[in-house]
Enzyme design. Structure first.
Site, PDB file in Angstrom:
ATOM      1  N   HIS A 117       2.889  -0.796  -2.195  1.00  0.00           N
ATOM      2  CA  HIS A 117       2.390  -1.263  -1.131  1.00  0.00           C
ATOM      3  C   HIS A 117       2.315  -2.702  -1.312  1.00  0.00           C
ATOM      4  CE1 HIS A 117       0.762   2.645   0.955  1.00  0.00           C
ATOM      5  NE2 HIS A 117       1.963   2.441   0.928  1.00  0.00           N
ATOM      6  N   ALA A 228     -14.711   8.176  -9.140  1.00  0.00           N
ATOM      7  CA  ALA A 228     -13.394   8.096  -9.940  1.00  0.00           C
ATOM      8  C   ALA A 228     -13.997   7.534 -11.315  1.00  0.00           C
ATOM      9  CB  ALA A 228     -12.660   6.986  -9.583  1.00  0.00           C
TER      10      ALA A 228
HETATM   11  N1  APR Z   1     -14.077   7.785  -6.338  1.00  0.00           N
HETATM   12  C1  APR Z   1     -12.866   8.500  -6.194  1.00  0.00           C
HETATM   13  N2  APR Z   1     -12.521   8.563  -4.913  1.00  0.00           N
HETATM   14  C2  APR Z   1     -13.237   7.759  -3.886  1.00  0.00           C
HETATM   15  C3  APR Z   1     -14.218   7.088  -4.087  1.00  0.00           C
HETATM   16  C4  APR Z   1     -14.530   6.855  -5.543  1.00  0.00           C
HETATM   17  N3  APR Z   1     -15.669   6.317  -5.947  1.00  0.00           N
HETATM   18  N4  APR Z   1     -14.684   6.240  -3.021  1.00  0.00           N
HETATM   19  C5  APR Z   1     -13.843   6.876  -1.936  1.00  0.00           C
HETATM   20  N5  APR Z   1     -12.961   7.816  -2.499  1.00  0.00           N
HETATM   21  C6  APR Z   1     -11.737   8.444  -1.852  1.00  0.00           C
HETATM   22  C7  APR Z   1     -11.919   8.762  -0.479  1.00  0.00           C
HETATM   23  O1  APR Z   1     -12.819  10.195  -0.396  1.00  0.00           O
HETATM   24  C8  APR Z   1     -10.631   8.820   0.360  1.00  0.00           C
HETATM   25  O2  APR Z   1     -10.230  10.150  -0.037  1.00  0.00           O
HETATM   26  O3  APR Z   1     -10.738   7.516  -1.907  1.00  0.00           O
HETATM   27  C9  APR Z   1     -10.041   7.741  -0.597  1.00  0.00           C
HETATM   28  C10 APR Z   1      -9.664   6.633  -0.006  1.00  0.00           C
HETATM   29  O4  APR Z   1      -8.667   6.988   1.067  1.00  0.00           O
HETATM   30  P1  APR Z   1      -8.052   5.955   2.047  1.00  0.00           P
HETATM   31  O5  APR Z   1      -9.458   4.934   2.577  1.00  0.00           O
HETATM   32  O6  APR Z   1      -7.305   6.559   3.274  1.00  0.00           O
HETATM   33  O7  APR Z   1      -7.081   4.577   1.139  1.00  0.00           O
HETATM   34  P2  APR Z   1      -5.559   5.259   0.820  1.00  0.00           P
HETATM   35  O8  APR Z   1      -5.631   6.696   0.522  1.00  0.00           O
HETATM   36  O9  APR Z   1      -5.651   4.361  -0.522  1.00  0.00           O
HETATM   37  O10 APR Z   1      -4.827   4.580   1.728  1.00  0.00           O
HETATM   38  C11 APR Z   1      -3.475   4.709   1.645  1.00  0.00           C
HETATM   39  O11 APR Z   1      -3.250   3.541   3.642  1.00  0.00           O
HETATM   40  O12 APR Z   1      -3.879   2.064   5.169  1.00  0.00           O
HETATM   41  C12 APR Z   1      -2.997   2.189   4.484  1.00  0.00           C
HETATM   42  O13 APR Z   1      -1.662   0.824   3.091  1.00  0.00           O
HETATM   43  C13 APR Z   1      -2.937   1.215   3.194  1.00  0.00           C
HETATM   44  O14 APR Z   1      -2.572   1.786   0.796  1.00  0.00           O
HETATM   45  C14 APR Z   1      -3.323   2.139   1.977  1.00  0.00           C
HETATM   46  C15 APR Z   1      -2.856   3.615   2.611  1.00  0.00           C
END
Ligand code: APR
Length: 247
Positions: A117, A228
Site C-alpha cells: 500500500h 502481536a
Molecule cells: N495485536 C494484534 N492484532 C491487533 C492488535 C494487536 N495489539 N490491535 C489490533 N489488532 C487487530 C484488530 O483486531 C484488527 O483485526 O488488527 C486488525 C486491524 O485491522 P484494520 O484496522 O482494518 O487494519 P488493516 O487490516 O491493516 O487495514 C487494511 O485498509 O484502510 C485500509 O489501506 C488501509 O492498509 C489498510 C487496509
C-alpha cells in the site's frame, strides 16, 4: 493440529501484516473503535477523487500521520523485531508483505519486505511518476523537482480504487510458499484479504495471528489470538526451534 507439524525449514514463508502489528508501537489501526476511519471518511482523504477536489484535506491528513510516524516514541515493537529475527534464521526464506505505510518493519530488522500500500516516507509526482524519499509536509503549491509540475506531489500511498504495488511478485511468492501467516489485519480489504485463499490453493499451510477473529478467520488452518507482541514472538520462537531441529 499446528501448522508447524506440516512444514519444513526449507519451506518459504510469506507473512502478511496489517495495522494491528503497529498498534502496540502507538500507531492507530483503521477499524478499531478508536481507529482512523472512526475520525475520517475514506472518501474525504484516501481516494484519487478526494485529492483532485480537495488536495489540502488529503495532504493534511497524511502530513499528520507522517509526523506521528516520525515521533521519537514510535518505535518497532517485539513483533516487528521477531519478524526481523525470523528472516535472519529461517532457511526457506521469509517475505514480509505489509499493508502498512509506516517504517517499523524496516526499523525492526526486516529486509525482504514489500509495502503493497506504499510508504508514508515517500512522495510521488502524479505527473511524471518520480518518487522521492523524506520530503516532509506536502502542500498543493509544491513543485515537482523532476518535471517542474505544480500541485502534483502526493504521498506514495495506494488509495482506494488504485492498484496495490508489486502484485506479480506477491502472487509468485504466495504460489511458492509452504506457510502463509497473517498478522494484525481485519481481512476487510482486497486483494490482501484474499491472499490466504491463494496460498491455500497452492498447498500452503495458513495461520492467523490477530487480536481477534478477522473476517477471513475461517479460511485459515490455525489461528492464535492475542496481542502481536506476545503471539508473534511465541510463534517465531517455535519456528526457531523447528529450524534448529532440522539443522
Ligand atoms: N495485536 C494484534 N492484532 C491487533 C492488535 C494487536 N495489539 N490491535 C489490533 N489488532 C487487530 C484488530 O483486531 C484488527 O483485526 O488488527 C486488525 C486491524 O485491522 P484494520 O484496522 O482494518 O487494519 P488493516 O487490516 O491493516 O487495514 C487494511 O485498509 O484502510 C485500509 O489501506 C488501509 O492498509 C489498510 C487496509
Amino acid at each position: 493440529m499446528s501448522v508447524l507439524e506440516s512444514i519444513a525449514p526449507g519451506d518459504g514463508i510469506v507473512i502478511l501484516t496489517g495495522a494491528g502489528i503497529s498498534k502496540e508501537s502507538g500507531l492507530q489501526t483503521f477499524r478499531d473503535p478508536d481507529g482512523i476511519w472512526a475520525k475520517h471518511r475514506i472518501e474525504d482523504v484516501a481516494t484519487p477523487q478526494a485529492f483532485a477536489t480537495n488536495p489540502e484535506a488529503v495532504l493534511g491528513f497524511y502530513n499528520v500521520r507522517r509526523s506521528q510516524m516520525g515521533d521519537a516514541d514510535i518505535k518497532p515493537n517485539a513483533a516487528h523485531h521477531a519478524l526481523g529475527r525470523l528472516q535472519g534464521f529461517w532457511p526457506g526464506g521469509v517475505l514480509v508483505v505489509t499493508q502498512n505505510i509506516d517504517d517499523l518493519h524496516e526499523r525492526g530488522g526486516s529486509t525482504r519486505l514489500i509495502h503493497m500500500h506504499g510508504e508514508l516516507s515517500k512522495t510521488r509526482c502524479n505527473a511524471c511518476g518520480g518518487i522521492v524519499e523524506g520530503l516532509g509536509d506536502l502542500d498543493p503549491e509544491m513543485t515537482c523537482q523532476a518535471c517542474a509540475a505544480v500541485g502534483t506531489l502526493r504521498p506514495h500511498v495506494v488509495w482506494f480504487g488504485e492498484m496495490p504495488l508489486e502484485m506479480d511478485r506477491i502472487g509468485d511468492a504466495l504460489a511458492a510458499c509452504g506457510l502463509f501467516v497473517s498478522i494484525g489485519t481485519s481481512g476487510n480489504v482486497y486483494p490482501a484479504a484474499g491472499f490466504v485463499q491463494e496460498a491455500r490453493a497452492h498447498g500452503a499451510r495458513t495461520i492467523e495471528l490477530n487480536l481477534e477473529e478477522s473476517l477471513g478467520a475461517s479460511a485459515f488452518h490455525e489461528a492464535r489470538y492475542g496481542p502481536a507482541t506476545e503471539i508473534v514472538t511465541g510463534f517465531v520462537d517455535e519456528l526457531e526451534a523447528l529450524a534448529r531441529a532440522g539443522a
